[in-house]
Design a protein around this motif. Structure first.
Motif, mmCIF file in Angstrom:
data_model
loop_
_atom_site.group_PDB
_atom_site.id
_atom_site.type_symbol
_atom_site.label_atom_id
_atom_site.label_comp_id
_atom_site.label_asym_id
_atom_site.label_seq_id
_atom_site.Cartn_x
_atom_site.Cartn_y
_atom_site.Cartn_z
ATOM 1 N N GLN A 111 -55.407 -38.621 -72.514
ATOM 2 C CA GLN A 111 -55.831 -37.730 -73.602
ATOM 3 C C GLN A 111 -57.346 -37.760 -73.836
ATOM 4 O OE1 GLN A 111 -53.170 -35.943 -74.754
ATOM 5 N NE2 GLN A 111 -51.890 -37.240 -73.456
ATOM 6 N N ASN A 112 -58.090 -38.542 -73.052
ATOM 7 C CA ASN A 112 -59.551 -38.571 -73.225
ATOM 8 C C ASN A 112 -60.126 -37.171 -73.072
ATOM 9 O OD1 ASN A 112 -59.250 -41.282 -73.503
ATOM 10 N ND2 ASN A 112 -60.231 -41.848 -71.550
ATOM 11 N N LEU A 113 -61.052 -36.831 -73.965
ATOM 12 C CA LEU A 113 -61.573 -35.462 -74.007
ATOM 13 C C LEU A 113 -62.911 -35.303 -73.292
ATOM 14 C CD1 LEU A 113 -60.781 -34.478 -77.725
ATOM 15 C CD2 LEU A 113 -59.562 -33.759 -75.647
ATOM 16 N N PHE A 114 -63.077 -34.163 -72.653
ATOM 17 C CA PHE A 114 -64.309 -33.820 -71.929
ATOM 18 C C PHE A 114 -64.698 -32.391 -72.277
ATOM 19 C CE2 PHE A 114 -62.234 -37.166 -69.769
ATOM 20 C CZ PHE A 114 -63.202 -37.940 -69.167
ATOM 21 N N SER A 115 -66.004 -32.145 -72.353
ATOM 22 C CA SER A 115 -66.459 -30.780 -72.620
ATOM 23 C C SER A 115 -66.218 -29.903 -71.400
ATOM 24 C CB SER A 115 -67.958 -30.778 -72.928
ATOM 25 O OG SER A 115 -68.192 -31.519 -74.109
ATOM 26 N N LEU A 116 -65.670 -28.725 -71.639
ATOM 27 C CA LEU A 116 -65.472 -27.787 -70.528
ATOM 28 C C LEU A 116 -66.819 -27.322 -69.984
ATOM 29 C CD1 LEU A 116 -62.417 -25.950 -72.059
ATOM 30 C CD2 LEU A 116 -62.459 -26.823 -69.723
ATOM 31 N N ASP A 117 -67.810 -27.184 -70.859
ATOM 32 C CA ASP A 117 -69.186 -26.883 -70.449
ATOM 33 C C ASP A 117 -70.042 -28.075 -70.880
ATOM 34 O OD1 ASP A 117 -71.868 -26.169 -70.369
ATOM 35 O OD2 ASP A 117 -71.649 -24.389 -71.633
ATOM 36 N N ALA A 118 -70.368 -28.930 -69.926
ATOM 37 C CA ALA A 118 -71.063 -30.184 -70.247
ATOM 38 C C ALA A 118 -72.495 -29.953 -70.725
ATOM 39 C CB ALA A 118 -71.060 -31.100 -69.020
ATOM 40 N N ILE A 119 -73.079 -28.797 -70.460
ATOM 41 C CA ILE A 119 -74.496 -28.577 -70.774
ATOM 42 C C ILE A 119 -74.689 -28.093 -72.219
ATOM 43 C CG2 ILE A 119 -76.651 -27.497 -69.997
ATOM 44 C CD1 ILE A 119 -75.346 -29.217 -67.826
ATOM 45 N N THR A 120 -73.961 -27.060 -72.608
ATOM 46 C CA THR A 120 -74.022 -26.567 -74.001
ATOM 47 C C THR A 120 -72.589 -26.477 -74.535
ATOM 48 O OG1 THR A 120 -74.023 -24.275 -73.179
ATOM 49 C CG2 THR A 120 -76.174 -25.230 -73.722
ATOM 50 N N PRO A 121 -71.981 -27.632 -74.823
ATOM 51 C CA PRO A 121 -70.534 -27.695 -75.081
ATOM 52 C C PRO A 121 -70.050 -26.876 -76.278
ATOM 53 C CG PRO A 121 -71.585 -29.836 -75.491
ATOM 54 C CD PRO A 121 -72.596 -28.970 -74.826
ATOM 55 N N GLN A 122 -70.915 -26.648 -77.269
ATOM 56 C CA GLN A 122 -70.456 -25.938 -78.466
ATOM 57 C C GLN A 122 -71.016 -24.535 -78.575
ATOM 58 O OE1 GLN A 122 -71.336 -28.614 -81.698
ATOM 59 N NE2 GLN A 122 -69.833 -30.110 -80.982
ATOM 60 N N LYS A 123 -71.818 -24.153 -77.595
ATOM 61 C CA LYS A 123 -72.447 -22.835 -77.674
ATOM 62 C C LYS A 123 -71.756 -21.855 -76.724
ATOM 63 C CE LYS A 123 -76.939 -20.590 -77.996
ATOM 64 N NZ LYS A 123 -76.241 -19.495 -78.693
ATOM 65 N N PHE A 124 -71.404 -20.717 -77.270
ATOM 66 C CA PHE A 124 -70.792 -19.682 -76.447
ATOM 67 C C PHE A 124 -71.903 -18.954 -75.693
ATOM 68 C CE2 PHE A 124 -68.671 -16.026 -74.967
ATOM 69 C CZ PHE A 124 -67.302 -16.273 -75.001
ATOM 70 N N ASP A 125 -72.034 -19.282 -74.402
ATOM 71 C CA ASP A 125 -73.093 -18.695 -73.572
ATOM 72 C C ASP A 125 -72.616 -18.654 -72.127
ATOM 73 O OD1 ASP A 125 -73.195 -21.309 -72.655
ATOM 74 O OD2 ASP A 125 -74.966 -21.830 -73.821
ATOM 75 N N ASN A 126 -73.499 -18.271 -71.211
ATOM 76 C CA ASN A 126 -73.070 -18.147 -69.816
ATOM 77 C C ASN A 126 -73.332 -19.414 -68.996
ATOM 78 O OD1 ASN A 126 -75.831 -17.923 -69.699
ATOM 79 N ND2 ASN A 126 -75.844 -16.262 -68.178
ATOM 80 N N LEU A 127 -73.613 -20.529 -69.670
ATOM 81 C CA LEU A 127 -73.825 -21.781 -68.930
ATOM 82 C C LEU A 127 -72.579 -22.179 -68.140
ATOM 83 C CD1 LEU A 127 -76.340 -23.868 -68.919
ATOM 84 C CD2 LEU A 127 -76.482 -21.895 -70.425
ATOM 85 N N TYR A 128 -71.425 -21.798 -68.642
ATOM 86 C CA TYR A 128 -70.171 -22.034 -67.912
ATOM 87 C C TYR A 128 -70.296 -21.523 -66.473
ATOM 88 C CZ TYR A 128 -65.366 -20.952 -66.412
ATOM 89 O OH TYR A 128 -64.200 -20.826 -65.696
ATOM 90 N N PHE A 129 -70.852 -20.328 -66.299
ATOM 91 C CA PHE A 129 -70.958 -19.751 -64.960
ATOM 92 C C PHE A 129 -72.046 -20.442 -64.144
ATOM 93 C CE2 PHE A 129 -69.002 -16.434 -67.586
ATOM 94 C CZ PHE A 129 -67.823 -16.239 -66.862
ATOM 95 N N LYS A 130 -73.114 -20.863 -64.805
ATOM 96 C CA LYS A 130 -74.154 -21.608 -64.086
ATOM 97 C C LYS A 130 -73.600 -22.949 -63.596
ATOM 98 C CE LYS A 130 -77.889 -19.339 -66.533
ATOM 99 N NZ LYS A 130 -79.288 -19.321 -66.924
ATOM 100 N N ASN A 131 -72.788 -23.592 -64.423
ATOM 101 C CA ASN A 131 -72.148 -24.844 -64.001
ATOM 102 C C ASN A 131 -71.310 -24.622 -62.743
ATOM 103 O OD1 ASN A 131 -73.180 -26.084 -66.296
ATOM 104 N ND2 ASN A 131 -71.277 -25.881 -67.466
ATOM 105 N N ILE A 132 -70.571 -23.540 -62.726
ATOM 106 C CA ILE A 132 -69.712 -23.266 -61.570
ATOM 107 C C ILE A 132 -70.554 -23.098 -60.307
ATOM 108 C CG2 ILE A 132 -68.143 -21.551 -60.557
ATOM 109 C CD1 ILE A 132 -66.910 -21.159 -63.296
#
Ligand code: HEM
Ligand SMILES: *[C@@H]1O[C@H](CO)[C@@H](O)[C@H](O)[C@H]1NC(C)=O
Ligand SMILES: *[C@@H]1O[C@H](CO)[C@@H](O)[C@H](O)[C@H]1NC(C)=O
Length: 339
Positions: A252-273
C-alpha cells in the motif's frame, strides 16, 4: 407534366434523399443513447441553480485540506463512467442484492473520496431535495478538481440520473488494469466509444495523484516472467522506486504518478513518459507500443495548451457514456443506496 417515369424517378430521388437525411438520425438514435445527447450544462438552471457552486465550494474545501483529493475525485468519475455508464453505480454500498463496485480490483484499497461526495449530496439535498443526481455531482466534482489542480475547465453537460444497481464484474472487467497490454486498454476505451486520442489525453490525469506499490511492482522485478525489470523503465528511477516498493510487502506504499509536479495538473506526465519515467506500465506503453499514441505523447509533452484542450473534450466525451436520462434510473437521496 410528370410522366410515370419521372414520377418514379422523383420517388427514387426522394427516397435516396430521405435515406441520407435519415442516416444521421439513425446513427444518432443509437448514439444519443451511447453519447448522451440529452445532457446539457443548464439542466439545473431552474430546478437547482446553486448546485454547481455547492459542488465547487465543498470540493475546494476538501482539496485545500488534502491536495490528493482532486485526483481521487477525478478518478471516481472515470471508474463510474466505465461501468454501466456515468450513473453513480460506483457510489453504492453493498446491501440486499447489491454487491458494491467498491470491492472490485481497481477500486478496493484505492478508490476514495466517497465522504466528500456524501457531504456535497447532503448539502444539495438541503437546497433542492430530490433534484440533483449523484452521477452529475461526480461529473461536476471531476471538472472542479481538475481546475483546482491547475488544469483546464469545461462546461459539464448535466441531466444524468442514478442507477438502481451496480456491477462488480463490470468494474473488474471494463476498467483497464495497469498491466494490461496497449491493445487491451485501447479495446476497453473503444467499447465505451472512446478512441486513442481520448485514451492518451485522459491518461494525462496521471499528472496528479498516487499509485500504490502493488500497482507497478511487477515492472520493478519481473515484468515479463523472466525475472527482469521492465526494460522501458528508466534504471535509476526503477532503483529509487525499489527502495520503497520491495519484492514483497509494502503493497500500500504510495508513489506520485507524476514525480516532478505531483499535485499540479500539467503536461509533465507526458515529459516523464518521454524520459521513460512513467510510473505505471499503462503510462509507459503509450510511448512504446503504438505509433499513433507515441505521436500524441510527444505533442502533449511539447504543447500544454493542446493537451488541456483535448483533455477537456475527452472528459465531456467520457462523461457522456450511456447516461440514464428521462425517467430511467432515479435521483438518489443518498448516493450510497438506492431509494
Ligand atoms: C488508461 C488506462 C488507465 C489505467 C490502467 C489506470 C490505472 C490507474 C492505477 C493503477 C492507479 C493507481 C491506483 C492505486 O494504486 O491505488 C490510478 C490512479 C489514478 N487514475 Fe488512472 N488509469 C487509467 C486511466 C485513467 C483515467 C482515464 C483517469 C481519469 C479521467 C484516471 C485518473 C486517475 C487518477 C486521478 C489517479 C490518482 C488517484 C488518487 O490519487 O486517488 N486514470 N490509475
Ligand atoms: C497483472 O496483475 C495482476 C494483479 O497483480 C496479476 O494477477 C496478473 O497476472 C498480471 N497480468 C499479467 C499479464 O502480468
Ligand atoms: C517471474 O515470474 C515467473 C512467471 O510469473 C515466475 O515463474 C518466476 O519464478 C518469477 N521470477 C522471479 C525472479 O520472481
Amino acid at each position: 407534366m410528370f410522366s410515370s417515369y419521372s414520377l418514379s424517378f422523383s420517388f427514387t430521388i426522394i427516397s435516396v434523399l430521405l435515406t441520407f437525411l435519415a442516416l444521421p438520425f439513425c446513427s444518432s438514435s443509437k448514439n444519443t443513447y451511447d453519447y448522451g445527447g440529452y445532457l446539457y450544462p443548464q439542466f439545473y438552471e431552474h430546478s437547482c441553480p446553486k448546485a454547481p457552486e455547492i459542488v465547487n465550494s465543498i470540493v475546494a474545501k476538501a482539496v485545500a485540506k488534502e491536495a490528493r483529493m482532486a485526483a481521487s475525485l477525478l478518478r471516481l468519475h472515470f471508474h463510474d463512467c466505465f461501468v454501466k455508464g456515468c450513473d453513480a453505480s460506483i457510489l453504492l454500498d453493498s446491501s440486499g442484492s447489491i454487491v458494491s463496485e467498491k470491492r472490485s480490483n481497481p477500486n478496493r484499497n484505492s478508490a476514495r473520496g466517497f465522504e466528500v461526495i456524501d457531504e456535497i449530496k447532503s448539502a444539495i439535498e438541503k437546497e433542492c431535495p430530490h433534484t440533483v443526481s449523484c452521477a452529475d455531482i461526480l461529473a461536476l466534482a471531476a471538472r472542479d478538481s481538475t481546475v483546482l489542480a491547475g488544469g483546464p475547465s469545461w462546461d459539464v453537460p448535466l441531466g444524468r440520473r442514478d442507477s438502481r444497481g451496480g456491477s462488480l464484474s463490470g468494474s473488474n472487467n471494463n476498467i483497464p488494469a495497469p498491466n494490461n497490454t496497449f491493445q487491451t486498454i485501447l479495446t476497453k476505451f473503444k467499447l465505451k466509444g472512446l478512441n486513442v486520442v481520448d485514451m492518451v489525453a485522459l491518461s494525462g490525469s496521471h499528472t496528479i495523484g498516487n499509485a500504490r506499490c502493488t500497482s507497478f511492482r511487477q515492472r520493478l522485478y519481473n515484468q515479463t516472467g523472466n525475472g527482469q525489470p521492465d526494460y522501458s523503465l528508466h534504471q535509476g528511477f526503477a532503483a529509487s522506486l525499489r527502495t520503497r516498493c520491495p519484492k514483497s510487502g509494502g503493497d500500500q506504499n504510495l508513489f506520485s504518478l507524476d514525480a516532478i509536479t505531483p499535485q499540479k495538473f500539467d503536461n509533465l506526465y507526458f515529459k516523464n513518459i518521454l524520459a521513460y519515467k512513467g510510473l505505471l506500465s499503462s503510462d509507459q506503453i503509450l510511448l512504446t507500443k503504438s505509433e499513433a499514441s507515441m505521436e500524441l505523447v510527444k505533442q502533449y509533452a511539447e504543447n500544454n495548451g493542446l493537451f488541456f484542450e483535448q483533455f477537456a473534450k475527452s472528459m465531456v466525451k467520457m462523461g457522456n457514456i450511456t447516461p440514464l436520462t428521462g425517467s430511467r434510473g432515479e435521483i438518489r437521496t443518498n448516493c450510497r443506496s438506492v431509494n
